[in-house]
Design a protein around this motif. Structure first.
Motif, mmCIF file in Angstrom:
data_model
loop_
_atom_site.group_PDB
_atom_site.id
_atom_site.type_symbol
_atom_site.label_atom_id
_atom_site.label_comp_id
_atom_site.label_asym_id
_atom_site.label_seq_id
_atom_site.Cartn_x
_atom_site.Cartn_y
_atom_site.Cartn_z
ATOM 1 N N ALA A 74 0.809 -1.210 0.000
ATOM 2 C CA ALA A 74 0.000 0.000 0.000
ATOM 3 C C ALA A 74 0.845 1.264 0.000
ATOM 4 O O ALA A 74 0.522 2.229 -0.687
ATOM 5 N N LEU A 75 1.906 1.274 0.796
ATOM 6 C CA LEU A 75 2.747 2.461 0.830
ATOM 7 C C LEU A 75 4.101 2.175 1.444
ATOM 8 O O LEU A 75 4.323 1.128 2.058
ATOM 9 N N PHE A 76 5.030 3.116 1.243
ATOM 10 C CA PHE A 76 6.350 3.098 1.844
ATOM 11 C C PHE A 76 6.545 4.412 2.592
ATOM 12 O O PHE A 76 6.252 5.491 2.055
ATOM 13 N N LEU A 77 7.062 4.327 3.798
ATOM 14 C CA LEU A 77 7.492 5.508 4.539
ATOM 15 C C LEU A 77 9.014 5.431 4.637
ATOM 16 O O LEU A 77 9.557 4.435 5.123
ATOM 17 N N ILE A 78 9.701 6.467 4.187
ATOM 18 C CA ILE A 78 11.160 6.404 4.076
ATOM 19 C C ILE A 78 11.814 7.602 4.747
ATOM 20 O O ILE A 78 11.359 8.740 4.596
ATOM 21 N N ASN A 79 12.864 7.318 5.502
ATOM 22 C CA ASN A 79 13.723 8.372 6.030
ATOM 23 C C ASN A 79 15.121 8.194 5.453
ATOM 24 O O ASN A 79 15.616 7.072 5.348
ATOM 25 N N ALA A 80 15.742 9.282 5.071
ATOM 26 C CA ALA A 80 17.128 9.259 4.605
ATOM 27 C C ALA A 80 17.920 10.320 5.356
ATOM 28 O O ALA A 80 17.468 11.457 5.508
ATOM 29 N N ILE A 81 19.078 9.925 5.871
ATOM 30 C CA ILE A 81 19.958 10.856 6.572
ATOM 31 C C ILE A 81 21.304 10.887 5.852
ATOM 32 O O ILE A 81 21.854 9.841 5.504
ATOM 33 N N TYR A 82 21.792 12.093 5.649
ATOM 34 C CA TYR A 82 23.081 12.284 4.983
ATOM 35 C C TYR A 82 23.964 13.138 5.876
ATOM 36 O O TYR A 82 23.568 14.224 6.300
ATOM 37 N N PHE A 83 25.151 12.621 6.192
ATOM 38 C CA PHE A 83 26.078 13.360 7.046
ATOM 39 C C PHE A 83 27.424 13.493 6.353
ATOM 40 O O PHE A 83 27.925 12.544 5.748
ATOM 41 N N GLN A 84 27.988 14.680 6.433
ATOM 42 C CA GLN A 84 29.311 14.940 5.888
ATOM 43 C C GLN A 84 30.087 15.743 6.910
ATOM 44 O O GLN A 84 29.628 16.798 7.349
ATOM 45 N N GLY A 85 31.231 15.214 7.317
ATOM 46 C CA GLY A 85 32.017 15.936 8.310
ATOM 47 C C GLY A 85 33.501 15.839 8.057
ATOM 48 O O GLY A 85 34.025 14.752 7.808
ATOM 49 N N LYS A 86 34.173 16.993 8.120
ATOM 50 C CA LYS A 86 35.627 17.019 8.068
ATOM 51 C C LYS A 86 36.152 17.188 9.491
ATOM 52 O O LYS A 86 35.600 17.960 10.288
ATOM 53 N N TRP A 87 37.207 16.461 9.803
ATOM 54 C CA TRP A 87 37.765 16.543 11.153
ATOM 55 C C TRP A 87 38.127 17.981 11.519
ATOM 56 O O TRP A 87 38.578 18.758 10.672
ATOM 57 N N SER A 88 37.961 18.330 12.782
ATOM 58 C CA SER A 88 38.469 19.612 13.261
ATOM 59 C C SER A 88 39.993 19.657 13.107
ATOM 60 O O SER A 88 40.570 20.700 12.806
ATOM 61 N N GLN A 89 40.632 18.511 13.323
ATOM 62 C CA GLN A 89 42.065 18.371 13.121
ATOM 63 C C GLN A 89 42.295 17.168 12.218
ATOM 64 O O GLN A 89 42.151 16.018 12.647
ATOM 65 N N LYS A 90 42.616 17.422 10.962
ATOM 66 C CA LYS A 90 42.794 16.333 10.008
ATOM 67 C C LYS A 90 44.015 15.490 10.349
ATOM 68 O O LYS A 90 44.986 15.984 10.912
ATOM 69 N N PHE A 91 43.947 14.212 9.996
ATOM 70 C CA PHE A 91 45.096 13.334 10.117
ATOM 71 C C PHE A 91 46.050 13.606 8.955
ATOM 72 O O PHE A 91 45.618 13.798 7.810
ATOM 73 N N ASP A 92 47.334 13.611 9.252
ATOM 74 C CA ASP A 92 48.358 13.804 8.226
ATOM 75 C C ASP A 92 48.508 12.494 7.453
ATOM 76 O O ASP A 92 48.882 11.464 8.013
#
Length: 442
Positions: free
Chosen positions: A227-245
């Motif tokens: 009869a129907l579909f209920l869908i949730n989608a979550i998208y996350f993008q994060g750069k480190w506060s302190q990147k790894f070398d």
């Protein structure tokens, strides 16, 4: 103009898309789908034009403009449900190399579904979702406020939450249910001919768009009684506060849960971190963005114990205690790059947590429509962690069928070379967006 018909009420609705700017490499996404169908032909409106391809234009509620959560009961409920669900998944799917889920995505998809539940089905879902004592208006208002706040995590961090409802063109749904889904969850509402072979692709393309291509399929096929579909989608993008070398990343041994030793790229970094240590584990918070509002938490069991023992102690009480005990401390962290995809049907886990009735012909979703039951709750995730940040995605599908203070201390050393637990947490709202048990970073 296309039209929708819900129990004989027609209306024109303006199409709305969730525009999301393309992220860079480091993304976390989740999607949840609730599948709903009909139990018999008599439960479907025979007017095949009842639901045409269309979308409801959302009416923004004043509640969605809040920038703080005045009542944390919904966050507490979602986190408590998340830990229960994770424990049950570990119990049923513990042989998987890696388990990675988004309790937030599952909770949102099931909250939309909960809006259609009545009677004993509603009571069972409330117990499972930890919503006892929370009224439906309170749930919806708080969810709208929380989602709005989560979607503004700060510079160098992006979090998008998108919801949708896909209905068979012959289905008959209550307008009040549609209205709440639109107003409080900003859901895109669309009707399709589920007998059309292209229908699954239409739904999957929406999921793909809202997880930035990390999850390209959540619906394999559509059963005749869907009869129907209920869908949730979550998208996350994060750069480190302190990147790894990247030049500091070198192959080092990683010892898997099966006691195998593998050479694996290990990232290294020295710095100032929020850190907590007990006799059972070491834990560190690795923040994203300029203000560190969202962090990746790594929990590494001590060598005299293991990941299973750690996860058995995961619950909201212990989690809250541990979070309050993190303190700023200088140290050295060595963390594997890791990437994993996870796909699970949550029916058995949710039944074990007490909402089995919702999957049977005794289900009462009369606030949604007649003779409906959940057919499947499916969840898919993707995560990648590397030197610059985190990339991941998740999808949940629900279907219905008819039917701190600084203290001088020695710098710590945390070598994550064996199975570990991780979680991505919004530190402002305390919402746990994702959590996982990583046994093999490959």
């Amino acid at each position: 103009m296309n039209r929708l018909k819900f129990n004989g009420v027609k209306g024109n609705f303006i199409q709305r898309r969730y525009a999301v700017s393309l992220g860079r490499r480091y993304v976390l996404a989740a999607a949840s789908v609730v599948l709903l169908g009909v139990l018999g032909c008599s439960q479907v409106n025979n007017n095949t034009s009842a639901l045409a391809q269309s979308q409801l234009s959302p009416t923004e509620s004043p509640l969605q403009k809040k920038t703080v959560i005045e009542d944390t009961k919904i966050v507490d409920a979602n986190n408590k449900f998340g830990f229960k669900l994770f424990a049950e998944i570990l119990n049923q799917d513990g042989n998987a190399k890696n388990i990675f889920v988004s309790p937030t995505s599952v909770a949102i998809a099931l909250a939309m579904t909960y809006n259609g539940a009545s009677g004993s089905t509603q009571q069972a879902m409330a117990k499972t979702l930890e919503l006892q004592g929370i009224s439906l208006p309170e749930l919806n208002s708080a969810s709208a406020s929380l989602n709005k706040l989560l979607e503004n995590p700060g510079a160098d961090v992006q979090l998008q939450i998108a919801n949708s409802l896909w209905a068979n063109q012959s289905a008959s749904l209550r307008p009040e249910f549609i209205q709440r889904t639109r107003d409080f969850y900003q859901a895109k509402v669309t009707t399709l001919d589920f007998q059309d072979a292209a229908a699954p692709n239409t739904i999957n393309n929406w999921v793909k768009d809202n997880t930035k291509g990390k999850i390209d399929q959540i619906v394999d096929k559509i059963e005749p009684n869907q009869a129907l579909f209920l869908i949730n989608a979550i998208y996350f993008q994060g750069k480190w506060s302190q990147k790894f070398d990247q030049s500091q990343t070198t192959p080092k041994p990683f010892y898997t849960s099966s006691s195998q030793q593998k050479q694996h790229p290990m990232m290294s970094q020295t710095g100032d971190y929020k850190y907590h240590e007990t006799e059972q584990f070491q834990a560190v918070s690795l923040p994203y963005g300029q203000d560190g509002r969202v962090s990746l938490y790594i929990f590494l069991p001590k060598e005299n114990t293991n990941l299973k023992a750690l996860t058995q102690n995961l619950n909201t009480e212990n989690w809250g205690k541990w979070m309050s005990q993190f303190r700023q401390r200088e140290g050295f962290i060595q963390l594997p790059r890791f990437q994993t995809e996870y796909d699970i049907t949550l029916n058995d886990a949710l039944k074990a947590l007490g909402m089995g009735e919702a999957f049977t012909n005794k289900a009462d979703f009369s606030a949604m429509g007649k003779n409906l039951a959940i057919s499947q709750v499916r969840h898919k995730t993707f995560v990648e962690v590397n030197e610059e940040g985190t990339e991941a995605s998740a999808a949940t599908s629900v279907g219905i069928v008819a039917t701190s203070i600084r203290q001088p201390q020695e710098p710590f050393r945390m070598i994550v070379n064996r199975p570990f637990f991780c979680a991505i947490r919004d530190n402002q709202t305390r919402s746990i967006l994702f959590m996982g048990a990583i046994n093999d970073p490959q």
